[in-house]
Write a protein that holds these residues in place. Sequence first.
Motif, PDB file in Angstrom:
ATOM      1  N   GLU A 151      -2.538   6.977   7.546  1.00 18.30           N
ATOM      2  CA  GLU A 151      -3.763   7.717   7.961  1.00 18.30           C
ATOM      3  C   GLU A 151      -4.357   6.276   8.450  1.00 18.30           C
ATOM      4  O   GLU A 151      -5.036   6.561   9.086  1.00 18.30           O
ATOM      5  N   ASN A 152      -3.935   5.015   7.993  1.00 20.71           N
ATOM      6  CA  ASN A 152      -4.454   3.772   8.476  1.00 20.71           C
ATOM      7  C   ASN A 152      -4.254   3.775   9.737  1.00 20.71           C
ATOM      8  O   ASN A 152      -4.819   3.061  11.182  1.00 20.71           O
ATOM      9  N   ASN A 190       1.140   7.226   2.140  1.00 18.67           N
ATOM     10  CA  ASN A 190      -0.091   8.179   3.213  1.00 18.67           C
ATOM     11  C   ASN A 190      -0.740   7.435   3.665  1.00 18.67           C
ATOM     12  O   ASN A 190      -1.591   7.229   4.670  1.00 18.67           O
ATOM     13  N   THR A 191      -1.153   6.297   2.889  1.00 14.40           N
ATOM     14  CA  THR A 191      -2.636   5.626   2.920  1.00 14.40           C
ATOM     15  C   THR A 191      -1.973   5.112   4.319  1.00 14.40           C
ATOM     16  O   THR A 191      -3.185   4.364   5.567  1.00 14.40           O
ATOM     17  N   VAL A 192      -1.025   3.955   4.278  1.00 17.96           N
ATOM     18  CA  VAL A 192      -0.980   3.476   5.158  1.00 17.96           C
ATOM     19  C   VAL A 192      -0.361   4.371   6.574  1.00 17.96           C
ATOM     20  O   VAL A 192      -1.312   4.171   7.669  1.00 17.96           O
ATOM     21  N   GLN A 199       0.179  -3.690   6.848  1.00 16.77           N
ATOM     22  CA  GLN A 199       0.418  -1.936   7.117  1.00 16.77           C
ATOM     23  C   GLN A 199       1.786  -1.512   7.384  1.00 16.77           C
ATOM     24  O   GLN A 199       2.281  -0.504   7.024  1.00 16.77           O
ATOM     25  N   LYS A 249      -4.453  -4.606   7.401  1.00 12.95           N
ATOM     26  CA  LYS A 249      -5.588  -4.305   6.919  1.00 12.95           C
ATOM     27  C   LYS A 249      -6.145  -4.674   5.743  1.00 12.95           C
ATOM     28  O   LYS A 249      -5.520  -5.088   4.725  1.00 12.95           O
ATOM     29  N   PRO A 277       0.934  -1.353  -0.177  1.00 14.03           N
ATOM     30  CA  PRO A 277      -0.536  -0.029  -0.099  1.00 14.03           C
ATOM     31  C   PRO A 277       1.046   1.201  -0.298  1.00 14.03           C
ATOM     32  O   PRO A 277       2.071   1.574   0.108  1.00 14.03           O
ATOM     33  N   ARG A 278      -0.010   2.550  -0.129  1.00 11.38           N
ATOM     34  CA  ARG A 278       1.008   3.634  -0.281  1.00 11.38           C
ATOM     35  C   ARG A 278       1.619   4.002   1.087  1.00 11.38           C
ATOM     36  O   ARG A 278       0.230   3.805   1.580  1.00 11.38           O
TER      37      ARG A 278
END
Length: 274
Positions: A140-141, A136-138, A212, A207, A133-134
Amino acid sequence: MQIFEVIEVREFPYFLTVDASDGEVVRDKINNFNNHKVYLLVDHDTKRIWTYNGPYSTLKLQIYGGILANMLRKQLRLFYRIYPLNFYSEDDEEFLMILDKPLAPGRARTIDKEDFDKPSVDVTIGTIIIKNPRLNTVLENIKQYSIPEHFNRVFLILGGNIYSEEETPESFFKEDKVSVQPVKMGRLNNGFTFFNDRNYSVRIIVKDKALQGVELFVKKHDEVQSLILKTPLIPEEKYSKPGKIDSLFDAFQIPESLPNDNNDESNNLEPNTD
């Protein structure tokens, strides 16, 4: 609300659930006395299965709990969804509301030995797909998960990168506000990295079946081990002692005449009359 405890057994299938709905409310089970246990909560009102991992439960027991939660969902004909109760902090309204829910019988039953397929001697070779996963997405998660009480996060590992935390002041008016942001320290070396300098607690964030990140926590009251320096140290008083600048200039002055050590020694010698 029904509640089941995840237990480990010595024989196949090595993990089961037992009914733990003998209290009045959920907080009779989820408390400091059972902080080493893993529970599965079935909320028939919201059609949710909550997984709860005690802060001192073993990693193996937590993995067993995830497998049993999926088996419990299949038992309920997939009408229920699985949610992590550890997503919320202990003072969150959602968490406190679940703790106050009454325990009662329901149509969910325990996962017993008969619910497992017999182990096969055949070896099955499959394809393992690892998602990336990217970043920034990680981040935020991971930010959505609260920090466990009485713990400090020391390191955050995302892919091959390792991060620490840095406090950044946001406001100085009325009240001090500080935000904690991850700071990249560098990349991990090929092979393995073994953290043995402190007593770490590890949290793995997953996730959508994708890893993550890995977080390393330490207890707030843990003392950091003192480091033994094997390099020479110069005491501060050796180089920060105040002095006179004139003495420094005099030290660089070349004298008009240099003493003749050989002549001085010969003059000091007395003639031998014997």
